[in-house]
Design a protein around this motif. Sequence first.
Motif, PDB file in Angstrom:
ATOM      1  N   GLY A  84       0.942  -0.917   0.234  1.00 20.86           N
ATOM      2  CA  GLY A  84       0.127   0.270   0.266  1.00 20.86           C
ATOM      3  C   GLY A  84       1.133   1.400  -0.471  1.00 20.86           C
ATOM      4  N   ALA A  85       2.597   1.289   0.213  1.00 21.59           N
ATOM      5  CA  ALA A  85       3.210   1.841   0.152  1.00 21.59           C
ATOM      6  C   ALA A  85       2.975   2.946  -1.286  1.00 21.59           C
ATOM      7  N   LEU A  86       2.906   2.079  -2.381  1.00 22.73           N
ATOM      8  CA  LEU A  86       2.734   2.455  -3.368  1.00 22.73           C
ATOM      9  C   LEU A  86       1.555   3.479  -3.826  1.00 22.73           C
ATOM     10  N   ALA A  87       0.606   3.278  -3.073  1.00 19.72           N
ATOM     11  CA  ALA A  87      -0.612   3.750  -3.648  1.00 19.72           C
ATOM     12  C   ALA A  87      -0.112   5.500  -4.403  1.00 19.72           C
ATOM     13  N   TYR A  88       0.497   5.926  -3.097  1.00 17.70           N
ATOM     14  CA  TYR A  88       0.245   7.779  -3.799  1.00 17.70           C
ATOM     15  C   TYR A  88       1.137   7.849  -4.875  1.00 17.70           C
ATOM     16  N   ALA A  89       1.873   6.682  -5.508  1.00 11.00           N
ATOM     17  CA  ALA A  89       2.403   6.829  -6.786  1.00 11.00           C
ATOM     18  C   ALA A  89       1.756   6.234  -7.664  1.00 11.00           C
ATOM     19  N   VAL A  90       1.749   5.689  -7.815  1.00  7.65           N
ATOM     20  CA  VAL A  90      -0.066   5.052  -8.515  1.00  7.65           C
ATOM     21  C   VAL A  90      -1.062   5.898  -8.697  1.00  7.65           C
ATOM     22  N   GLU A  91      -1.432   6.571  -7.961  1.00 10.69           N
ATOM     23  CA  GLU A  91      -2.277   7.750  -7.604  1.00 10.69           C
ATOM     24  C   GLU A  91      -1.277   9.415  -8.344  1.00 10.69           C
ATOM     25  N   ALA A  92      -0.380   9.249  -8.382  1.00 15.30           N
ATOM     26  CA  ALA A  92       0.588  10.299  -9.009  1.00 15.30           C
ATOM     27  C   ALA A  92       0.331   9.683 -11.050  1.00 15.30           C
ATOM     28  N   VAL A  93       0.484   8.952 -10.657  1.00 17.02           N
ATOM     29  CA  VAL A  93      -0.002   8.160 -12.743  1.00 17.02           C
ATOM     30  C   VAL A  93      -0.975   8.294 -13.182  1.00 17.02           C
ATOM     31  N   THR A  94      -2.294   7.817 -12.470  1.00 17.75           N
ATOM     32  CA  THR A  94      -2.555   8.169 -13.278  1.00 17.75           C
ATOM     33  C   THR A  94      -3.619   9.755 -12.814  1.00 17.75           C
ATOM     34  N   SER A  95      -3.383  10.390 -12.548  1.00 10.32           N
ATOM     35  CA  SER A  95      -4.011  11.573 -11.981  1.00 10.32           C
ATOM     36  C   SER A  95      -3.166  12.706 -13.487  1.00 10.32           C
ATOM     37  N   LYS A  96      -1.989  11.634 -14.608  1.00 13.75           N
ATOM     38  CA  LYS A  96      -1.571  12.299 -14.950  1.00 13.75           C
ATOM     39  C   LYS A  96      -1.710  11.634 -17.229  1.00 13.75           C
ATOM     40  N   GLY A  97      -2.749  10.556 -16.234  1.00 16.02           N
ATOM     41  CA  GLY A  97      -3.523   9.962 -17.207  1.00 16.02           C
ATOM     42  C   GLY A  97      -3.094   9.136 -17.981  1.00 16.02           C
ATOM     43  N   GLY A  98      -2.684   8.426 -17.114  1.00 17.43           N
ATOM     44  CA  GLY A  98      -1.323   7.026 -17.204  1.00 17.43           C
ATOM     45  C   GLY A  98      -2.790   6.322 -16.475  1.00 17.43           C
ATOM     46  N   ARG A  99      -2.564   5.107 -17.346  1.00 20.70           N
ATOM     47  CA  ARG A  99      -3.335   3.947 -16.575  1.00 20.70           C
ATOM     48  C   ARG A  99      -2.289   2.138 -15.770  1.00 20.70           C
ATOM     49  N   VAL A 100      -2.960   2.273 -14.816  1.00 18.54           N
ATOM     50  CA  VAL A 100      -2.254   1.067 -14.071  1.00 18.54           C
ATOM     51  C   VAL A 100      -2.709   0.241 -13.485  1.00 18.54           C
ATOM     52  N   GLU A 101      -2.105  -0.751 -13.791  1.00 18.59           N
ATOM     53  CA  GLU A 101      -3.181  -2.245 -13.749  1.00 18.59           C
ATOM     54  C   GLU A 101      -2.152  -2.659 -12.401  1.00 18.59           C
ATOM     55  N   VAL A 102      -2.754  -3.237 -11.259  1.00 14.96           N
ATOM     56  CA  VAL A 102      -1.304  -4.032  -9.854  1.00 14.96           C
ATOM     57  C   VAL A 102      -1.947  -5.688 -10.286  1.00 14.96           C
ATOM     58  N   VAL A 103      -1.307  -5.707 -10.049  1.00 15.97           N
ATOM     59  CA  VAL A 103      -0.647  -7.688  -9.851  1.00 15.97           C
ATOM     60  C   VAL A 103      -0.217  -8.176  -8.656  1.00 15.97           C
ATOM     61  N   SER A 104      -1.265  -8.577  -7.968  1.00 13.77           N
ATOM     62  CA  SER A 104      -0.398  -9.355  -7.128  1.00 13.77           C
ATOM     63  C   SER A 104      -1.765 -10.199  -6.078  1.00 13.77           C
ATOM     64  N   LEU A 105      -1.268 -11.192  -4.927  1.00 12.01           N
ATOM     65  CA  LEU A 105      -1.766 -12.016  -4.615  1.00 12.01           C
ATOM     66  C   LEU A 105      -3.364 -11.005  -3.807  1.00 12.01           C
ATOM     67  N   ARG A 106      -4.021 -11.326  -3.607  1.00  9.02           N
ATOM     68  CA  ARG A 106      -5.493  -9.960  -2.767  1.00  9.02           C
ATOM     69  C   ARG A 106      -5.144 -10.217  -2.263  1.00  9.02           C
ATOM     70  N   PRO A 107      -5.387 -11.470  -1.164  1.00  6.20           N
ATOM     71  CA  PRO A 107      -4.147 -11.687   0.645  1.00  6.20           C
ATOM     72  C   PRO A 107      -3.363 -10.368   1.099  1.00  6.20           C
ATOM     73  N   MET A 108      -2.292 -10.432   0.000  1.00  2.00           N
ATOM     74  CA  MET A 108      -1.581  -9.646   0.089  1.00  2.00           C
ATOM     75  C   MET A 108      -1.754  -7.903  -0.747  1.00  2.00           C
ATOM     76  N   THR A 109      -2.445  -7.820  -0.936  1.00  2.28           N
ATOM     77  CA  THR A 109      -2.330  -6.736  -1.712  1.00  2.28           C
ATOM     78  C   THR A 109      -3.301  -5.462  -0.437  1.00  2.28           C
ATOM     79  N   SER A 110      -3.328  -4.696  -0.307  1.00  2.00           N
ATOM     80  CA  SER A 110      -3.547  -3.320  -0.009  1.00  2.00           C
ATOM     81  C   SER A 110      -4.450  -2.680  -0.731  1.00  2.00           C
ATOM     82  N   ASP A 111      -5.637  -2.861   0.224  1.00  2.00           N
ATOM     83  CA  ASP A 111      -7.428  -1.580   0.019  1.00  2.00           C
ATOM     84  C   ASP A 111      -6.768  -0.344  -0.814  1.00  2.00           C
ATOM     85  N   SER A 112      -6.127  -0.112   0.410  1.00  2.00           N
ATOM     86  CA  SER A 112      -6.086   1.713  -0.742  1.00  2.00           C
ATOM     87  C   SER A 112      -5.080   1.327  -2.150  1.00  2.00           C
ATOM     88  N   LEU A 113      -4.336   0.649  -1.894  1.00  7.78           N
ATOM     89  CA  LEU A 113      -3.206   0.326  -3.413  1.00  7.78           C
ATOM     90  C   LEU A 113      -4.693  -0.124  -4.986  1.00  7.78           C
TER      91      LEU A 113
END
Length: 236
Positions: A172-201
């Motif tokens: 979840g510490a990477l959520a801010y970076a993801v938001e920074a990319v999407t705010s500039k028009g980029g698309r972000v796909e997150v790939v991870s194991l669901r029980p190990m993935t932060s809801d904020s991400l």
Amino acid sequence: MTFTNFTKANNVYKHLELESPSSPKMVLKNPAKSEHYQNREPKTNTSIINGLNRGRVAIFIDGVNLFHAALQLGIEIDYLKLLCRLTSGSRLLRAFFYTIVDVGRPAPTRPRANDKQQGFLFWMRRNGYRVVTKEAQPTDNSKKPNLNVEIAVDMITLAPYYDTAILVSGDGALAYAVEAVTSKGGRVEVVSLRPMTSDSLIDVADYFLDLDSIKQEIQKDSHLGYNYRSLSNSHL
């Protein structure tokens, strides 16, 4: 899988089709929140990616996070299969692999610290990955290091050159970076194991893919092995 240079072309994404009632839903950790999550979580139907114009993609893999996810799934990752599966026929700009390296004191029987890991990283560099490492001493009292800063900086710095970022991490510490990319028009796909993935991400991503749903596609065949070279006989 095609590698491209750093020249971003204009790209218009195809709109995702509306999800049908029969489309699979993500397994939620808290069923009481299911109605709320269905309204805000990205779709996880793997067929969506195949029909999406993703433009140029850049892949950012948190190696430590992926390693622990593979342990949970009980598989060994085939990194060539993983690269092909994540790219899914799109144009690949860069594929980064971030990991911690053991710099423990060499022993007489092991002149190079963790030679097996170094051989693996050498193999990764020769097979389509840009490897980013951070040295760490194996101590019990120190806080476990990570490469979140390096991942975030690379995602944001390269954002003008790719259309879709694929982040393989559940931190979840990477959520801010993801938001920074999407705010500039980029698309972000997150790939991870669901029980190990932060809801904020998941909240800030455009799409979430559970590793459990593709484990058969990315696991290494039991009768095959990587031909890692020993660094003592290699020239980097």
